[in-house]
Design a protein around this motif. Structure first.
Motif, PDB file in Angstrom:
ATOM      1  N   UNK A  97       6.334   3.966  -9.085  1.00 43.76           N
ATOM      2  CA  UNK A  97       6.467   5.365  -9.516  1.00 43.76           C
ATOM      3  C   UNK A  97       6.233   5.453 -11.021  1.00 43.76           C
ATOM      4  N   UNK A  98       5.705   6.569 -11.450  1.00 42.23           N
ATOM      5  CA  UNK A  98       5.275   6.699 -12.852  1.00 42.23           C
ATOM      6  C   UNK A  98       6.417   6.492 -13.841  1.00 42.23           C
ATOM      7  N   UNK A 135       1.963   9.480  -5.601  1.00 43.07           N
ATOM      8  CA  UNK A 135       1.242   8.203  -5.715  1.00 43.07           C
ATOM      9  C   UNK A 135      -0.201   8.439  -6.151  1.00 43.07           C
ATOM     10  N   UNK A 136      -0.648   7.609  -7.061  1.00 43.25           N
ATOM     11  CA  UNK A 136      -2.045   7.701  -7.494  1.00 43.25           C
ATOM     12  C   UNK A 136      -2.274   8.752  -8.556  1.00 43.25           C
ATOM     13  N   UNK A 137      -1.227   9.526  -8.887  1.00 38.34           N
ATOM     14  CA  UNK A 137      -1.370  10.520  -9.955  1.00 38.34           C
ATOM     15  C   UNK A 137      -1.429   9.835 -11.310  1.00 38.34           C
ATOM     16  N   UNK A 138      -1.790  10.573 -12.340  1.00 44.08           N
ATOM     17  CA  UNK A 138      -1.876   9.955 -13.667  1.00 44.08           C
ATOM     18  C   UNK A 138      -0.508   9.498 -14.141  1.00 44.08           C
ATOM     19  N   UNK A 139      -0.484   8.410 -14.846  1.00 42.56           N
ATOM     20  CA  UNK A 139       0.790   7.921 -15.389  1.00 42.56           C
ATOM     21  C   UNK A 139       1.107   8.720 -16.640  1.00 42.56           C
ATOM     22  N   UNK A 140       2.169   9.474 -16.580  1.00 39.57           N
ATOM     23  CA  UNK A 140       2.529  10.325 -17.718  1.00 39.57           C
ATOM     24  C   UNK A 140       3.743   9.732 -18.403  1.00 39.57           C
ATOM     25  N   UNK A 141       3.550   9.340 -19.642  1.00 38.72           N
ATOM     26  CA  UNK A 141       4.693   8.830 -20.393  1.00 38.72           C
ATOM     27  C   UNK A 141       5.558  10.004 -20.814  1.00 38.72           C
ATOM     28  N   UNK A 142       6.855   9.880 -20.717  1.00 45.06           N
ATOM     29  CA  UNK A 142       7.728  10.985 -21.145  1.00 45.06           C
ATOM     30  C   UNK A 142       7.573  11.255 -22.624  1.00 45.06           C
ATOM     31  N   UNK A 143       7.679  12.536 -22.995  1.00 50.42           N
ATOM     32  CA  UNK A 143       7.523  12.865 -24.418  1.00 50.42           C
ATOM     33  C   UNK A 143       8.724  12.356 -25.202  1.00 50.42           C
ATOM     34  N   UNK A 144       8.472  11.960 -26.428  1.00 49.01           N
ATOM     35  CA  UNK A 144       9.544  11.433 -27.262  1.00 49.01           C
ATOM     36  C   UNK A 144       9.784  12.354 -28.446  1.00 49.01           C
ATOM     37  N   UNK A 145      10.966  12.216 -29.021  1.00 48.00           N
ATOM     38  CA  UNK A 145      11.250  12.968 -30.244  1.00 48.00           C
ATOM     39  C   UNK A 145      10.335  12.489 -31.355  1.00 48.00           C
ATOM     40  N   UNK A 146       9.796  13.425 -32.115  1.00 43.53           N
ATOM     41  CA  UNK A 146       8.964  13.031 -33.263  1.00 43.53           C
ATOM     42  C   UNK A 146       9.873  12.809 -34.459  1.00 43.53           C
ATOM     43  N   UNK A 147       9.634  11.738 -35.133  1.00 47.27           N
ATOM     44  CA  UNK A 147      10.479  11.405 -36.287  1.00 47.27           C
ATOM     45  C   UNK A 147       9.731  11.777 -37.573  1.00 47.27           C
ATOM     46  N   UNK A 148      10.311  12.656 -38.330  1.00 47.40           N
ATOM     47  CA  UNK A 148       9.660  13.071 -39.595  1.00 47.40           C
ATOM     48  C   UNK A 148       9.753  11.934 -40.610  1.00 47.40           C
ATOM     49  N   UNK A 204       8.167  -0.464 -15.053  1.00 49.33           N
ATOM     50  CA  UNK A 204       8.729  -1.807 -15.292  1.00 49.33           C
ATOM     51  C   UNK A 204       9.942  -2.043 -14.391  1.00 49.33           C
ATOM     52  N   UNK A 205       9.859  -1.510 -13.176  1.00 47.94           N
ATOM     53  CA  UNK A 205      11.040  -1.528 -12.294  1.00 47.94           C
ATOM     54  C   UNK A 205      11.267  -2.838 -11.567  1.00 47.94           C
ATOM     55  N   UNK A 206      11.302  -3.953 -12.311  1.00 48.55           N
ATOM     56  CA  UNK A 206      11.546  -5.270 -11.702  1.00 48.55           C
ATOM     57  C   UNK A 206      12.925  -5.784 -12.091  1.00 48.55           C
ATOM     58  N   UNK A 207      13.614  -6.337 -11.123  1.00 44.21           N
ATOM     59  CA  UNK A 207      14.890  -7.009 -11.398  1.00 44.21           C
ATOM     60  C   UNK A 207      14.746  -8.431 -10.888  1.00 44.21           C
ATOM     61  N   UNK A 223       0.820  -1.216   0.000  1.00 49.10           N
ATOM     62  CA  UNK A 223       0.000   0.000   0.000  1.00 49.10           C
ATOM     63  C   UNK A 223       0.855   1.268   0.000  1.00 49.10           C
ATOM     64  N   UNK A 224       2.124   1.097  -0.301  1.00 50.47           N
ATOM     65  CA  UNK A 224       3.016   2.259  -0.428  1.00 50.47           C
ATOM     66  C   UNK A 224       3.552   2.291  -1.853  1.00 50.47           C
ATOM     67  N   UNK A 225       4.512   3.171  -2.084  1.00 49.39           N
ATOM     68  CA  UNK A 225       4.978   3.395  -3.455  1.00 49.39           C
ATOM     69  C   UNK A 225       6.308   2.684  -3.704  1.00 49.39           C
ATOM     70  N   UNK A 226       6.375   1.911  -4.773  1.00 49.79           N
ATOM     71  CA  UNK A 226       7.600   1.208  -5.155  1.00 49.79           C
ATOM     72  C   UNK A 226       8.445   2.089  -6.070  1.00 49.79           C
ATOM     73  N   UNK A 227       9.744   2.171  -5.751  1.00 50.24           N
ATOM     74  CA  UNK A 227      10.691   2.764  -6.695  1.00 50.24           C
ATOM     75  C   UNK A 227      11.238   1.658  -7.596  1.00 50.24           C
ATOM     76  N   UNK A 228      11.417   0.473  -7.026  1.00 48.27           N
ATOM     77  CA  UNK A 228      11.912  -0.685  -7.786  1.00 48.27           C
ATOM     78  C   UNK A 228      11.767  -1.910  -6.893  1.00 48.27           C
TER      79      UNK A 228
END
Length: 475
Positions: free
Chosen positions: A373-374, A461-474, A378-381, A340-345
């Motif tokens: 964390x957002x 925690x609980x905030x929207x998952x925001x994917x980092x912006x990526x470079x647009x490829x022309x 995929x922070x599994x080892x 019930x807490x937040x995982x970093x990894x």
């Protein structure tokens, strides 16, 4: 193959260390039937030709001649170390690996850190260098100590600083046993908070263990053994319960059973470095993958099986249960609720005949109920070691970098402030050379900053998952 050196400091550190070396020897004996000195053994033991005395040369291959632990035993009261030297492990250590005094640190961090630290500095450095010289590829120092006493907290963190100075490239993993709220050492909150500042600044990874959690686990095992719920046979050779694995031993020496759990944690943590497996996980990978911020290096550990002591084969349903258990509160080695807490990894170190598909299936099954964390969804080892622990077909050690450690630190801070506001017992510390009032204010400030860093993460925690912006490829 890499080598690790164990530095056990203070009464608690040496008692846990004693259990670790005993269980490690039994684990290797179960695997290494021919008595050959192999790479697995070399990670924690030297093979010394003792025919010409303890100073004999190391033997790299062939039959085991005399195994010596890669260890340094430090205590300012010689009782526990003497006990080890008179016990069944006496041949594993020699006098060059011991540093003892007679008077102890009087439950005072300042005595351990400032007085004994200065007094024994050269001796400790010399013995550490000697131990390191016997390693081909030294990867890690394991420090085992307690936070509440004077020697474990004070001298233990002094040694940690020394290791950073002398061996900056070698990883420093610290197993710290935290006192319970009902601790009989009145000054343990001072000692723990003063030690925390050093852990924040000088450790690569800290595995906090709470006495309270260990006590509860041992009590549960005790109840289960006595209630007969475990089936007709209780494993005589399970390394989790006690040195003899019997309920009788549990009653006689509760600390042995508690220390065994910590020793098992270290055995599982290092299993991938010692034995073959389809997915080996090195110690540097744990630090690299589980510690995204340098100060947030406190990893919550849970072990399973802890309670399944009956001799049963583990079907796949039971295997899945093992993964579920690793995320339940009663398998955690500190009083925490990572679910019930937040995982970093999170790292999963599995031992036994387990497939990668079993790992993947269970991670996918558990993932939806865990908050990551957002930026590290995929922070599994994962690590797979084919050699199971003695007496079990499988085991799992889960290491979570999770904000659930925060309540432990908040409680510690509260206990510290209760004493500090009244200036209770302060004079015992301030009469030591080099100890100023600022040492206390800096230590509590360091702990407050750590708690605040966890607060900031919890706020996301609980905030929207925001994917980092990526470079647009022309196109």
């Amino acid at each position: 193959m890499t080598q690790s050196v164990v530095v056990q400091v203070g009464q608690c550190g040496n008692q846990v260390g004693c259990r670790f070396w005993d269980l490690a020897l039994r684990e290797h004996a179960a695997v290494n039937k021919k008595g050959i000195y192999d790479e697995a053994l070399s990670s924690f033991f030297r093979n010394v030709d003792t025919r010409s005395g303890d100073n004999g040369p190391d033997i790299d291959k062939g039959k085991i001649c005399s195994l010596k632990a890669r260890a340094l035993l430090i205590d300012m009261e010689e009782g526990v170390v003497n006990e080890i030297l008179q016990g069944p492990l006496r041949d594993v250590f020699d006098s060059k690996q011991l540093i003892t005094d007679v008077s102890g640190s009087g439950n005072n961090w300042a005595v351990g850190h400032k007085i004994y630290g200065c007094q024994y500095r050269e001796n400790i450095v010399e013995k550490l260098r000697k131990t390191a010289e016997h390693c081909d590829c030294l990867q890690c120092f394991f420090i085992i100590h307690s936070m509440g006493g004077g020697t474990g907290s004070g001298l233990g963190t002094f040694v940690l600083n020394l290791l950073e100075e002398e061996f900056p490239e070698v990883y420093r993993f610290v197993t710290s046993v935290y006192p319970s709220g009902e601790d009989d050492v009145i000054t343990s909150p001072y000692n723990s908070v003063l030690a925390m500042k050093e852990l924040n600044e000088h450790a690569d990874c800290v595995l906090p263990i709470e006495n309270e959690s260990l006590f509860e686990i041992v009590n549960k095992i005790h109840q289960m053994v006595n209630s007969g719920k475990l089936g007709s046979t209780v494993k005589p050779n399970s390394l989790v319960t006690s040195s003899a694995g019997s309920a009788k031993m549990l009653q006689e020496k509760p600390f042995d059973a508690m220390n065994n759990i910590v020793a098992n944690l270290l055995l599982n943590l290092t299993s991938s470095a010692r034995f073959e497996g389809s997915l080996n996980m090195d110690l540097n990978e744990i630090s690299m993958n589980l510690v995204p911020f340098p100060r947030l290096h406190y990893l919550v550990s849970s072990l399973t099986p802890l309670y399944t002591l009956a001799d049963v084969n583990v079907p796949s349903r039971r295997l899945d249960q093992m993964f579920s258990d690793a995320f339940s509160r009663d398998h955690q080695l500190i009083q925490a609720d990572p679910k019930h807490s937040l995982y970093l990894a999170c790292a999963l170190l599995v031992r036994g005949n387990v497939q990668v598909s079993d790992l993947r299936r269970n991670i996918e099954r558990l993932k939806p109920s865990l908050h990551f964390v957002s930026w590290n969804q995929e922070g599994w080892k994962t690590g797979l070691c084919s050699v199971p622990p003695v007496g079990h077909s499988h085991s799992l050690l889960a290491l979570a970098n999770n904000t659930c450690v925060k309540p432990t630190f908040i409680e510690l801070k509260d206990r510290f402030m209760k004493l500090y506001k009244k200036k209770a017992h302060l004079h015992h510390y301030l009469q030591i050379d080099g100890m100023e009032k600022s040492c206390f204010s800096e230590a509590i400030s360091s702990l407050s900053d750590l708690i605040e860093e966890y607060n900031e993460l919890d706020a996301t925690k609980g905030g929207p998952r925001i994917d980092p912006s990526r470079l647009k490829i022309a196109v």
